[in-house]
Enzyme design. Structure first.
Site: not given
Length: 695
Positions: A32-33, A210-211, A241, A592
């Site tokens: 994503k980043t 983002d997010e 998420q 995670r």
DNA sequence: TCTCCATGAGTTTTT
DNA sequence: CTCATGGAGA
């Protein structure tokens, strides 16, 4: 643009997308980043002026790291990208334009935190002559946040709403804004002052978020306005998420975005983090959520890997014991402690694990206590500083006028506040006129004198680094901490030293006069939830709530206390909406893990002073993780007193074959085959099974 | 005004 | 159980 070659097909498609609104659904661990930063770098290298790009994140850390990555890809030219948190962006807008709202704010207002909010709310309740016990201050704070978010302004006259109105006017009179205001007021400015709105709408050529699953209603409104003209809006997020709906986050914004902007959608489901049995369990689990704006299945090329491991313990102690043993085993196998995490639903559950880790000498670190800037000593120090900058800040005066103790109690403070009101002066000035006991009066005057001295010293100061030394000398704060003999006095002193470090770092970071630097530093502090903890390079196992590890990854993850009633929690049981959110929390936890995922639960545990019996979390079944119960049932039933005696041969699930060499009360000392050696294990521990010799 | 004890409350918390 | 808070007494 070398970095383009390191992108996979979908990532590349998103990065070189010709324009127009785009929703990138980025599953956990799908880059994503990388995609977002590559997008920004791509825009810049294609000739877009970086200062016309606005990218918004949710944490300061993410903002900082993303900016660094963009700079790494494009060079220092990219420094002028607007890369902020929503709140930091809002603060910038307000510092420029807040005076244009009809609320009487000046540009030098102060941002308050949650604790300050609570303090103000309970002060209002008391002032109104109401009984504090009739209200939950915490509940009111959430309610007020909701009022602001939903932008309710026509109030009936319930008691709560009256308190809200008083709270709001107190903030305005005191030149204070809360975190919600940092978003709400910019929105109001855009909505009511077309000139300003048009300016920013035209100014920002590209808006990236983002997010996105964590955006709330106000943030979505801001985005809608800012992206309206150029329609170059690029959002990245994963509705699966979304775990902050209790704070107003609305993952449905993803649907609104697709509808309002008629956006295209690209799904990233190629995972680069976990082995596939872990991903399959996570995929299985999240399928039980019916409301998924962007369903997907994650897959990686890391092979199947180890199956998620399920552990059923008899009680909380044994659960922690299992985890501790397993951590030590993994550590011996070469997994560093800081690549392991123990995750739980809420903070109280950490205690058992802490105790056991201390006994087992496993280094650990807990995130999720009081954040640095919420600590009493830090807030006191900051209050002194804010007051020294502006004597009119009654709110901060109230906090520290009796710190250290100066014989000024509640009664005197109230008289002072009343006097200030009557004379229409600041409390600081009203000190000269108020009538209180001689001791209290003297205390106040000493305080006033001290503040004046601090204020004057500030005038001659050049570097922020000098502040703390002066403050500590004038206030005798450290001495008073020592005198109190608090067990955590040393911690507090250390925290104050850390604050000094923050200031000296600020010296290099900010520009301008002393006061200008200081104000920037204070703004920064208002928006930061924790200290940049990059000094923490000691290798420790991380104990944390699920919420706090979002975005992180570990080689081994232990999801503990997987018990119905705790996770999912009791409060969630009645509503499918809440259960789905809990399930997303579990999904975040599972994703995670890179290689090892453990889930454990105990039949009974001590919680809030009483014994609690639980059934395994439904999430275990839903993720179709094989349970060991079938093999173990027999053993559990036979676990009575002294199962083991010296000489018995045992089989341990992890350590393999061993011989009991000693039994002390309930702890058995067992010699295992190489490489495990001698271990002390609870004799009734479910991972041990007695076997016949040469079995 | 300060200190000590009874009382009650006790998810998650990027800002 | 553990922590914070408010009221009573010194």
């Amino acid at each position: 643009m070398n970095f383009l070659t390191s992108l996979n097909e979908s990532q590349l498609k998103a990065v070189i997308h010709p324009g127009g609104p785009l929703f990138v659904v980025a599953g956990a661990g799908t880059g994503k980043t990388k995609t977002l930063t590559s997008k920004i770098a791509y825009l810049i290298l294609e000739g877009m002026d970086p200062s016309k790009i606005l990218a918004v994140t949710f944490t300061n850390k993410a903002a900082r790291e993303m900016k660094q990555r963009v700079i790494d890809m494009t060079g220092p030219y990219a420094t002028s990208v607007w890369l902020y948190t929503f709140h930091a962006f809002g603060l910038q807008i307000l510092r420029k334009h807040i005076a244009e709202l009809p609320y009487g704010y000046r540009p030098n207002f102060t941002v308050i935190d949650d604790d300050d909010q609570k303090k103000i709310i309970s002060d209002q309740i008391k002032d109104m002559g109401l009984d504090l016990k009739m209200f939950s201050v915490k509940g009111l704070r959430n309610l007020f946040s909701l009022y602001k978010m939903k932008r309710i302004d026509d109030f009936e006259k319930t008691e709560e709403e009256k308190i809200f109105l008083r709270y709001q006017s107190y903030l305005r009179e005191s030149q204070l804004v809360d975190f919600d205001d940092l978003l709400l007021y910019p929105l109001e400015i855009f909505e009511t002052i077309p000139k300003i709105k048009t300016y920013y709408q035209n100014y920002f050529q590209h808006v990236l978020v983002d997010e996105f699953q964590d955006t709330d209603h106000i943030q979505y409104c801001l985005l809608k306005i800012l992206g309206e003209v150029h329609r170059q809006v690029f959002i990245v997020g994963d509705p699966d998420q979304s775990i902050y709906s209790f704070r107003g986050a609305n993952y449905e914004n993803a649907r609104f975005f697709e509808r309002d902007f008629n956006a295209e959608k690209i799904i990233l489901d190629q995972n680069y983090r976990s082995t596939n049995l872990i991903l399959q369990a996570a995929n299985q689990l999240i399928q039980f959520n019916l409301n998924r704006p962007a369903a997907k299945n994650l897959e990686s090329d890391k092979g199947l890997g180890d199956a998620p491991y399920y552990h059923h313990a008899m009680n909380d102690f044994q659960e922690s014991f299992f985890v501790a043993n397993e951590i030590q085993r993994l550590h011996q196998l070469g997994i560093p402690y800081d690549e392991m995490a123990v995750l739980y639903r809420n903070n109280v559950l950490s205690r058992m694990f802490e105790d056991t880790f201390i006994k087992s000498e496993i280094p650990y670190i807990i995130y999720g206590g009081i954040s640095f800037y919420a600590r009493r000593e830090i807030k006191d120090a900051l209050a002194f500083i804010r007051l020294a900058l502006d004597f009119n800040q009654d709110f901060y005066l109230k906090r520290v006028i009796n710190v250290p103790k100066r014989q000024i109690g509640q009664v005197s403070l109230q008289k002072l506040e009343q006097k200030a009101k009557d004379l229409n002066l600041s409390m600081f000035k009203a000190i000269d006129y108020v009538e209180v006991t001689p001791q209290a009066k003297k205390g106040m005057q000493d305080f006033k004198q001290m503040m004046i001295e601090i204020h004057e010293a500030f005038l001659d100061m050049e570097s922020l680094d000098e502040i703390m030394a002066l403050l500590m000398a004038k206030t005798k704060y450290i001495e008073s901490l020592r005198e109190e003999g608090d067990d955590i006095a040393d911690d507090r002193i250390e925290n104050l030293m850390d604050l000094k470090t923050v200031f000296s770092r600020g010296d290099h970071y900010y520009e301008g006069t002393f006061t200008e630097k200081l104000i920037q530093q204070l703004d920064q502090i208002s928006l930061y939830s924790d200290l940049d903890q990059d000094v923490e390079d000691i290798n420790r196992v991380r104990l944390s709530t699920y919420h706090q590890v979002k975005g992180l990854e570990f080689q081994a993850v232990f999801m503990v206390v997987m018990e119905e009633g705790i996770f999912p929690g009791d409060r969630a049981l009645g509503s499918s909406f809440e259960i789905e959110e809990e399930r997303r929390v579990a999904y975040v936890g599972m994703t995670r893990a890179k290689q090892k995922l453990y889930l454990s639960y105990a039949d009974q545990r001590m919680l809030y002073g009483s014994m609690r019996h639980s059934l395994p979390s439904r999430f275990l079944k839903e993720s179709r993780i094989k349970t060991e119960d079938n093999n173990d049932r027999e053993q559990i039933n036979t676990s009575s007193k002294h199962m083991l005696q010296t000489g018995d041969h045992v089989l341990h699930q992890i350590f393999g074959k061993g011989v009991v060499i000693r039994v002390d009360s309930d702890i058995a000392t067992i010699a295992f085959d190489f490489p495990h050696g001698i271990k002390k294990i609870l004799e009734s521990h479910p991972s041990i099974r007695k076997v016949k010799k040469e079995n």
